[in-house]
Scaffold this active site. Structure first.
Site, PDB file in Angstrom:
ATOM      1  N   ASP A 145      11.668   3.843  13.455  1.00  0.00           N
ATOM      2  CA  ASP A 145      11.325   3.681  12.042  1.00  0.00           C
ATOM      3  C   ASP A 145      12.257   2.645  11.445  1.00  0.00           C
ATOM      4  O   ASP A 145      13.444   2.620  11.733  1.00  0.00           O
ATOM      5  CB  ASP A 145      11.489   5.013  11.316  1.00  0.00           C
ATOM      6  N   GLU A 199      15.701   2.091  -5.465  1.00  0.00           N
ATOM      7  CA  GLU A 199      15.345   0.739  -5.879  1.00  0.00           C
ATOM      8  C   GLU A 199      15.681   0.544  -7.356  1.00  0.00           C
ATOM      9  O   GLU A 199      16.261  -0.458  -7.759  1.00  0.00           O
ATOM     10  CB  GLU A 199      13.848   0.469  -5.676  1.00  0.00           C
ATOM     11  N   ASP A 204      14.600   5.396 -13.990  1.00  0.00           N
ATOM     12  CA  ASP A 204      14.007   5.424 -12.647  1.00  0.00           C
ATOM     13  C   ASP A 204      15.085   5.860 -11.653  1.00  0.00           C
ATOM     14  O   ASP A 204      16.054   5.142 -11.404  1.00  0.00           O
ATOM     15  CB  ASP A 204      13.502   4.017 -12.309  1.00  0.00           C
ATOM     16  N   ASP A 249       3.975  13.544  12.198  1.00  0.00           N
ATOM     17  CA  ASP A 249       4.508  12.869  13.387  1.00  0.00           C
ATOM     18  C   ASP A 249       4.269  13.696  14.654  1.00  0.00           C
ATOM     19  O   ASP A 249       4.389  13.181  15.766  1.00  0.00           O
ATOM     20  CB  ASP A 249       6.022  12.653  13.255  1.00  0.00           C
ATOM     21  N   PHE A 286       6.175   6.813 -10.820  1.00  0.00           N
ATOM     22  CA  PHE A 286       5.384   6.111  -9.816  1.00  0.00           C
ATOM     23  C   PHE A 286       4.311   7.041  -9.276  1.00  0.00           C
ATOM     24  O   PHE A 286       4.564   8.213  -9.031  1.00  0.00           O
ATOM     25  CB  PHE A 286       6.297   5.667  -8.666  1.00  0.00           C
ATOM     26  N   SER A 287       3.119   6.543  -9.146  1.00  0.00           N
ATOM     27  CA  SER A 287       2.097   7.359  -8.483  1.00  0.00           C
ATOM     28  C   SER A 287       1.356   6.487  -7.483  1.00  0.00           C
ATOM     29  O   SER A 287       1.313   5.263  -7.624  1.00  0.00           O
ATOM     30  CB  SER A 287       1.125   7.927  -9.512  1.00  0.00           C
ATOM     31  N   ARG A 332       0.321   2.776  -8.287  1.00  0.00           N
ATOM     32  CA  ARG A 332       1.284   2.032  -7.469  1.00  0.00           C
ATOM     33  C   ARG A 332       2.246   1.221  -8.349  1.00  0.00           C
ATOM     34  O   ARG A 332       2.621   0.108  -8.040  1.00  0.00           O
ATOM     35  CB  ARG A 332       0.564   1.147  -6.461  1.00  0.00           C
TER      36      ARG A 332
END
Lengths: 569, 682
Positions: free
Chosen positions: B307, B348, B344, B524, B378-379, B383
Site C-alpha cells: 500500500d 491534509e 478540517d 482485503d 467531506f463526503s 468529493r
C-alpha cells in the site's frame, strides 16, 4: 611422442568440431523440422503403418516408458531364442555351438542394454547370424532407445506446462533412420576401404611364414557391418574377442581415429542438441565444460602414468621409455591407448584397443571412476540423462544455498523429484558395491573352488571384481579381463546388474522430467539461480565429485589405491 | 519508537536448563524416529552400549578394549544429546518469546455480559461468541472484535509501540488483542477465538513441535539426507565383505564410528532447530506465522503488493504550494484556504493551515468569521469539503472535477490556466486541491506525498533479491506513476479497488509468481487468502487475520521486506549447513579409512595425510570432531546465515566457497588438533 600427443589432441578437436553442427542437426530431427534426410519419411511411415502406430499421438512420460520397456522385452526374448539356437540356425560356417542358458541370458541382456559385456569370444562363441541379427541389430536399437528417452526429456524441459511429451516411437524410429543408420553406412564403407572384412565365407586359411603345410585358420566375417554401430551407438561389443585391438576390427591408426571420433560423437552432440533444442546454448556449453573438465581430469593422468610406465618394472632394469606397453598395441602406442581407455569408459562404449587389466593401478582406478560417474559425456542418449540427475541434486542444494526453493528451467524441484534422483544415485552405489561385496564374500568363503575367478588375487583381483560390476552397472561392457567371468555366478549377477543399471537410470530422469513438465512454469527473476554460469558448473562438478568419492572411496582404497602404494613402496 | 526490550542473548540460563532436560527426553526412539539421520545414530549408540557391556563382561578384546569401546559409546551418546539440545534450545527460545507475549493475558478478570448483566469472570473461561465490556484502565482479556464503541488502546505490550491507537467498531480497525490496555472510553467486544486457539497459542504449538509439520522443502531435504545415509549404510556394510577379502578384521566400534562420521549428522542434528529458529526470528520481528511453510514461502516471493500510504509515503499528503487563479490576490487566496481548513481535522487540512502559517498568514483575524460558520464535511458524493460563513461566503475545496462541476453548474467558467496548473501538479505526483469561493475557482493547493527516506534503497535491495514491488494506491494513474518512479517501485496499481488487488494477484500467480500482500480490512480478506503470503495487521479485522497466514503485531507495512529476508535466511541456513556437513566427509574418510587398514596393509600409511597418531586415536578424533561440530554450529543455526542481496550466482559462489571449501578444510584441521590432544591419553 609429440606426434602421438598431437594425434590425441587432433582426435578430440575433430570430434568437437563435428559434434557442434551434428548436435544442431539432432535437435532438428527431434523437433521434427525439415532436414537433409527427409527422404527417409516414406520408410518411417511404412514402419508405422505396418505396426499400427500413430506417430503423431502425444504420449506422457509413463506411456513413453511403457513403450520403451515393451519393445525391449520383445527384443530380449528374440535374442535369447537366437543365441540358444544359433548352433543349428543358418549362417554358421564355423560350426560354433549354441550358447548355454546363463551365457545367453548374460549376452542377450548385455546387448539389449547397450552394455556389451562379452562373456563369450566372438570367434568361437557366436555365429554370423547372431552377430548380425542379434548383436548388430541390438546395437542399433539399444542406442536408439537411449536417444529416444533423451528426446522425451528434451521435450519435457521446454518452457511450458504439459503432459504431452511427443511420441516415443517417432523419436525411436527417427533416431535410427536419421541419425544412426546413415552415419553407420558411410563409416562402414570407410572401414572396408581400410581392410576391414565383410564376408560370410567363414574362417580363412593362411599359410604362415614357414610356408608349406604350416597354416593358420583366421576368423573373419561381416565385421564392417558391426563396427560402425559398435562405436557410434556407444555399444562396444566387438566382433572378435580382443575387440578393437584385433587388426580386423581396427586395421590402422586411421580407423583408430574414426572409431575414436564416432564413439564420442553422439554423447557430445547430445549436449549441444539440448542447447539448440531448448534455445539455451550457454547452458549446453556449461554442461559441456563440466563434462570436459571431468574427462580431462581422468584422461591426462592416465596418459602421463602410462607414458611413465611401471616403476617396479623399471627397477628391474627394463627400459620404460615407450611407456607401459604391456597389453597395448605397438601401432597405437601409450597416449592413444590411454586416451581410448578413458574415452571408452566415460562414455559407455567399453570397446578396447588395449588391455585395461595391464594399465597402471591408478589408471585402472580412473577408468572405474569414469564408469562410476558415467556422465562425463556418457552413453548414447543416456549420458545426458545421468548428468540430468546430478543437475537436479546440484540445483536442489545450490537453490537452498541462495535462499530460494530450488528451481530448474522454471520448474520447482520438490520432494518427489528428489526422491527419484536419490533412488537413482543410490541404485548405482548399491549395484556396484553390493555386487562386489557378494563376489568378495563368495570368493573369501571358498577361495579354492573359485580360484579360477581371479588371475591375480590380492588388490588387483579385487579391482577385477569391482571393475566387472562397475562396467555392468554403467552399461559399459569393457572388462578388466583377467576375470574368469563365464560362470553362472558372474553371468547371472552381472546380468541383473546390467538390467537394473540400464532401465532405472533411464526411467528415473524421464520421470523427473515428466513430472517437472507438468508443473507450473515460473519465469526467471533476478533471484533465480542461473544454471548456465561457471559457478553453477563448479557446483555440479562438486556434486559429482563428492557423491562419487564418498560412495566409492573405501572400495577404491582396497583395490587400485592399495595396489598403487604397494607398487611404489 | 520505544521498542520493548527484547532479550537477544542466544543462551539464557533458564532456557539452557530447560533445553538440557529436553535433550534427554528427546532420546525416546519414538520422537527420534522423526529424524532418520539421528535415529540411525541412536541405533549405533545402542549397539555400542551392547559392545561395551560385552567387552566388559567377557574380557574378550577382539572388539577392542573396554575403555576404547566405552569412549566411542560416550561420544556417540553426546552426539545425540548435542543434536537434541540444538532442537530443544530453538524450541525453548521460541516458546519463551511466545510466552512473554502470552503472559500478559493470563488470568485477567473479564467483564462478561450475561443476559444484559455484567459479571466478572476469569479470562480463561471466555469462549467464542461471548461478549464483554472494557472500560478505561481495563486489560482486554482476550482477542475479539469491537461491536460497539470506540476506544484508545495501549498496545505496547504486544507491539512495543508506546503511542496509543484508536480502535472502533464497524471499520477495518475493529480488532483488539488480549493483553492490551484500554486507555479511554468504553467498548463492547465479542470474543473471536476459543481459549487456547488464538494466533499466539497456535504459534506456540507450532514451535513446541506438537503440531509442527515438516515443510515441503524440509521433506525434500530430509529425503536427500536419508539418501546419503543409505549410501553410507551400503558403504559400511559392503566394507565388511571387502575387509574379509583383504583378510582384515574391523571392530564393530570402527564400523559404527565410520558410519556415524559419514552420515550427515551435522545437518541432520540441526535441521529442525533451523526450522524452529526461522519461526522464532519471525516472532522476534513481531510477526506471528501460522505455519512454518509460510516463512519458507516468504523466501521465494516474486511480487510484493505494498500500500502506498504508510509503506512508501509517510502517512498523509502535505500541502506544499498555493497557486491563486489569474486575477486573485495571493493573500486573499491563502486566507480562503485557511478559512476552509481551520475546522478540517483531516491531516491534509492541518497541513494547509501549517503551510499558510509558515508563509506568514494570520489566523487570528479569521477566528471571528468562524463563529457562526457551518463546516461542511467531506463526503464521497460531493468529493469536497468546505465552510459556509455567516456573511454568506461559501468556500469549497476538493477534487478538480468535483469543484469544476460545482462551478459550471452555477454558470461560472473556470480559467484555462487553472486546468493547466492542475495537470502540472498531478504529473509531478502531487494532488491538486481546487478551492472555490461562491462557486468561483480562486486557486489550487498542491498536496504532495512525502516518500519515506531510505525506501527506494530498500526496493533496490528487493530488486536484487529478484522481488518485484508493486505500489497499490487510490491515486489517479498520473500521480501514481510519478510516486512509483520516485520511490523506485517496479509497478503500480492506480485508483485501486479491493478487487483490483485480487485480480493483480491472480494475474501474477497465473504466470507462476508467488505474491505477498499486506492488508487489514475485511475487504482485503479475499486477496489476503489468495496471496501466497498474506500478512494481516494485528489492528485489522478478524476476517483479515483469519485470511492471511501471518499476523504482524506492529502493524508495520514495511514488515514484508523483513519477512522475505527471514524466509531466505531459513533456506540458506539449511543449504549451507548441508553442504558443510557433506563436505566434512572428505577429511573423515582420510582419518578413518587408513586407520581401518593400516595394520593389514601397511602401504596405506601413505593415505594418512594428517599423520594421525594411531588408528584408535584417528577414529576417536573423527568421532569427537563429528560430535562437537554440532554444538559449535548451534549459534549459526539459530541466528541464520547472513543474507546478502548480491544476486543468486554471486551468493552461490560466496556460500560455496565459505561452506563448501570450509567444510572440506576445517575438519582436517579440527581432527588433527583433536588427535594431538587424544594422543596424550592413549
Amino acid at each position: 611422442m609429440n606426434s602421438e600427443l598431437l594425434g590425441v589432441i587432433l582426435m578430440f578437436v575433430l570430434t568437437l568440431a563435428l559434434a557442434i553442427p551434428f548436435g544442431k542437426y539432432i535437435a532438428k530431427v527431434y523437433e521434427g523440422e525439415k532436414s537433409l534426410l527427409d527422404f527417409f519419411a516414406p520408410l518411417e511411415n511404412f514402419f508405422f503403418r505396418i505396426s499400427g502406430i500413430d506417430a503423431k499421438k502425444e504420449m506422457n512420460w509413463k506411456e513413453s516408458m511403457v513403450a520403451l520397456l515393451t519393445i525391449n522385452l520383445v527384443w530380449f526374448l528374440f535374442a535369447m531364442f537366437i543365441l540358444m539356437n544359433q548352433g543349428w540356425l543358418p549362417m554358421n560356417p564355423d560350426h560354433n555351438p549354441s550358447m548355454s542358458s546363463d551365457l545367453a541370458f548374460n549376452t542377450a541382456i548385455s546387448f539389449l542394454v547397450n552394455c556389451n559385456l562379452q562373456d563369450y569370444s566372438g570367434e568361437t562363441g557366436a555365429t554370423y547370424l547372431s552377430q548380425l541379427v542379434c548383436f548388430t541389430f541390438l546395437q542399433f536399437v539399444s542406442a536408439a532407445t537411449g536417444l529416444a528417452a533423451a528426446a522425451v526429456v528434451f521435450n519435457a524441459l521446454k518452457a511450458r506446462t504439459t503432459k504431452d511429451l511427443g511420441n516415443f516411437y517417432n523419436y525411436f524410429i527417427k533416431s535410427l533412420t536419421r541419425i544412426l543408420l546413415p552415419i553407420s553406412v558411410v563409416v562402414a564403407i570407410l572401414f572396408m576401404m581400410n581392410g576391414m572384412p565383410m564376408t560370410f565365407d567363414g574362417k580363412n586359411t593362411i599359410s604362415s611364414l614357414q610356408g608349406g603345410t604350416d597354416t593358420v585358420s583366421v576368423s573373419t566375417g561381416p565385421v564392417a557391418a558391426m563396427i560402425p554401430i559398435k562405436h557410434l551407438g556407444t555399444n562396444g561389443g566387438g566382433f572378435f574377442g580382443v575387440n578393437s585391438a584385433h587388426p580386423f576390427e581396427n586395421p590402422n591408426y586411421f580407423t583408430n581415429i574414426i572409431e575414436m571420433i564416432i564413439q564420442l560423437l553422439i554423447p557430445m552432440a547430445m549436449v549441444f542438441a539440448l542447447g539448440y533444442y531448448l534455445r539455451k546454448k550457454k547452458f549446453a556449453w556449461m554442461i559441456f565444460g563440466v563434462m570436459t573438465l571431468g574427462f580431462l581430469c581422468l584422461v591426462i593422468p592416465n596418459m602421463i602414468m602410462e607414458q611413465h610406465g611401471n616403476p617396479a618394472i623399471a627397477k628391474m632394469g627394463v627400459d620404460m621409455s615407450a611407456g607401459a606397453m604391456e597389453g597395448k598395441e605397438v601401432r597405437f602406442g601409450t597416449p592413444a591407448s590411454a586416451y581410448w581407455s578413458i574415452v571408452t569408459t566415460v562414455i559407455s562404449t567399453g570397446s578396447v584397443n588395449s588391455f585395461h587389466d595391464s594399465f597402471m593401478p591408478l589408471s585402472g582406478m580412473n577408468e572405474m571412476l569414469a564408469m562410476m560417474v558415467n556422465a562425463f559425456y556418457g552413453g548414447c542418449g543416456v549420458g545426458i540423462l545421468n548428468f540430468f540427475i546430478f543437475i537436479i541434486i546440484a540445483v536442489f542444494i545450490s537453490g537452498l544455498m541462495v535462499g530460494r526453493t530450488p528451481e530448474f528451467l522454471g520448474k520447482k524441484i520438490e520432494a518427489r523429484e528428489m526422491k527419484i534422483a536419490v533412488v537413482v544415485t543410490l541404485l548405482s552405489a548399491l549395484l556396484i558395491k553390493g555386487g562386489t561385496a557378494l563376489a568378495s564374500y563368495w570368493f573369501a568363503a571358498n577361495p579354492v573352488t573359485h580360484a579360477g575367478w581371479l588371475n591375480n588375487p590380492g588388490f588387483h583381483g579385487f579391482s577385477e571384481m569391482l571393475y566387472q560390476y562397475t562396467s555392468s552397472n554403467a552399461n559399459n561392457g569393457s572388462g578388466f579381463e583377467g576375470l574368469g567371468d563365464n560362470t553362472p555366478f558372474w553371468n547371472i549377477t552381472a546380468g541383473f546388474v546390467m538390467i537394473l543399471g540400464r532401465f532405472l537410470p533411464i526411467i528415473g530422469p524421464v520421470a523427473i522430467a515428466g513430472i517437472l513438465a507438468n508443473k507450473k512454469y515460473i519465469p526467471e527473476s533476478a533471484g533465480t539461480l542461473k544454471t548456465d554460469t561457471v559457478t553453477f558448473g563448479v557446483m555440479i562438478f562438486a556434486v559429482i565429485f563428492i557423491v562419487t568419492a564418498l560412495s566409492y572411496f573405501p572400495a577404491l582404497v582396497l583395490g587400485p589405491i592399495a595396489e598403487y602404494f604397494s607398487m611404489i613402496h | 519508537m520505544a521498542k520493548r526490550q527484547r532479550n537477544t542473548a542466544l543462551f539464557q540460563k533458564e532456557l539452557v536448563n530447560e533445553a538440557l532436560v529436553q535433550s534427554f527426553v528427546k532420546l525416546n526412539p519414538r520422537i527420534m524416529f522423526r529424524n532418520p539421520v539421528m535415529f540411525t545414530v541412536e541405533i549405533g549408540t545402542a549397539v555400542m552400549l551392547y559392545v561395551t557391556v560385552y567387552s566388559m563382561m567377557s574380557k574378550d578384546t577382539s572388539e577392542g578394549s573396554v575403555g576404547y569401546n566405552f569412549s566411542i559409546f560416550v561420544i556417540l551418546f553426546l552426539t545425540l544429546l548435542f543434536a537434541n539440545f540444538a532442537e530443544a534450545i530453538a524450541e525453548a527460545r521460541g516458546k519463551a518469546q511466545a510466552n512473554s507475549l502470552r503472559k500478559t493475558r493470563e488470568e485477567t478478570p473479564a467483564k462478561k455480559i450475561i443476559a444484559n448483566e455484567i459479571k466478572v469472570v476469569s479470562s480463561s473461561s471466555l469462549i467464542k461468541g461471548d461478549v464483554f465490556i472494557c472500560e478505561t484502565g481495563d486489560i482486554i482479556p482476550t482477542d475479539g472484535e469491537i461491536i460497539e464503541g470506540i476506544a484508545t488502546i495501549d498496545e505496547s505490550a504486544i507491539t512495543g509501540e508506546s503511542a496509543p491507537v484508536i480502535r472502533e467498531s464497524g471499520g477495518d480497525k475493529s480488532s483488539v488483542t488480549g493483553g492490551t490496555k484500554v486507555l479511554s472510553d468504553k467498548i463492547k467486544v465479542q470474543v473471536t477465538t476459543e481459549p487456547g486457539e488464538s494466533f499466539l497459542d497456535k504459534m506456540i504449538a507450532l514451535v513446541e513441535g506438537a503440531s509442527r509439520q515438516k515443510t515441503p522443502n524440509e521433506i525434500a531435504l530430509t529425503i536427500l539426507l536419508a539418501g546419503f545415509t543409505l549410501i553410507f549404510t551400503i558403504v559400511c556394510v559392503t566394507l565388511k565383505f571387502y575387509a574379509d577379502y583383504a583378510h582384515t578384521s574391523i571392530t564393530i566400534a570402527a564400523y559404527i564410528s565410520l558410519f556415524v562420521c559419514l552420515i550427515p549428522t551435522t545437518i541432520g542434528g540441526l535441521l529442525s532447530a533451523i526450522g524452529i529458529a526461522g519461526m522464532d526470528r519471525a516472532l522476534r520481528a513481531n510477526v506471528i506465522t501460522k505455519s512454518g511453510k509460510a516463512v519458507e514461502t516468504a523466501g521465494d516471493l516474486d511480487v510484493l503488493l505494498l500500500d502506498k500510504t504508510g509503506t512508501i509515503t509517510i502517512g498523509n499528503r502535505k500541502a506544499t504550494n498555493f497557486y491563486p487563479s489569474v486575477g486573485v490576490d495571493n493573500e486573499k487566496f491563502i486566507a480562503d484556504c485557511v478559512l476552509s481548513s481551520l475546522s478540517d481535522e483531516t491531516p491534509e487540512g492541518k497541513s494547509i493551515v501549517e503551510l499558510a502559517k509558515s508563509q506568514g498568514a494570520k489566523t487570528q483575524a479569521t477566528d471571528a468569521l468562524l463563529k457562526d460558520a457551518r463546516f461542511v464535511k467531506f463526503s464521497a458524493e460531493t468529493r469536497s469539503s468546505g465552510i459556509d460563513i455567516s456573511n454568506g461566503v461559501r468556500i469549497r475545496k476538493g477534487a478538480f472535477d468535483a469543484i469544476k462541476n460545482l462551478c459550471e453548474k452555477a454558470g461560472n467558467q473556470l480559467h484555462r490556466d487553472m486546468e493547466v496548473k492542475v495537470k502540472e501538479i498531478a504529473s509531478n505526483g502531487g494532488t491538486p486541491l481546487v478551492v472555490s469561493e461562491n462557486e468561483k475557482v480562486v486557486g489550487v493547493i498542491e498536496l504532495q506525498d512525502i516518500i519515506k527516506p531510505g525506501i527506494s534503497e530498500r526496493f533496490e535491495r528487493l530488486r536484487k533479491m529478484g522481488v518485484k514491488t508493486v505500489m497499490v494506491t487510490g491515486d489517479n494513474p498520473l500521480t501514481a506513476k510519478y510516486i512509483a518512479g520516485k520511490a523506485g517501485v517496479d509497478d503500480f496499481i492506480a485508483e485501486a479497488k479491493p478487487e483490483d488487488k485480487m485480480n493483480y494477484i491472480k494475474k501474477e500467480q497465473k504466470l507462476g509468481k508467488l505474491v505477498a500482500m499486506m492488508g487489514d480490512g475485511t475487504n482485503d480478506a479475499p486477496a489476503l487468502a489468495q496471496a501466497d503470503v498474506g500478512v494481516a495487521m494485528n489492528s485489522g479485522t478478524q476476517a483479515a487475520k483469519e485470511a492471511g497466514n501471518m499476523v504482524d503485531l506492529d502493524n508495520d507495512p514495511t514488515k514484508l521486506i523483513e519477512i522475505v529476508e527471514i524466509g531466505k535466511q531459513l533456506l540458506m541456513t539449511r543449504g549451507t549447513l548441508t553442504t558443510f556437513s557433506i563436505a566434512n566427509d572428505v577429511a573423515k574418510y582420510f582419518a578413518i579409512v587408513p586407520a581401518l587398514f593400516i595394520t593389514s596393509i601397511p602401504a596405506l600409511q601413505a593415505l594418512n595425510i594428517m599423520h594421525l597418531h594411531s588408528p584408535a586415536s584417528a577414529i576417536l578424533s573423527a568421532v569427537i570432531f563429528n560430535a562437537i561440530i554440532i554444538p559449535m554450529l548451534i549459534p549459526l543455526a539459530l541466528k541464520g546465515v547472513t543474507y546478502k542481496p548480491i544476486g543468486a550466482s554471486a551468493l552461490l559462489q560466496r556460500n560455496l566457497f565459505i561452506y563448501g571449501g570450509g567444510g572440506v578444510l576445517i575438519p582436517f584441521i579440527g581432527i588433527k588438533l583433536i588427535d594431538m590432544a587424544v594422543a596424550f591419553f592413549i
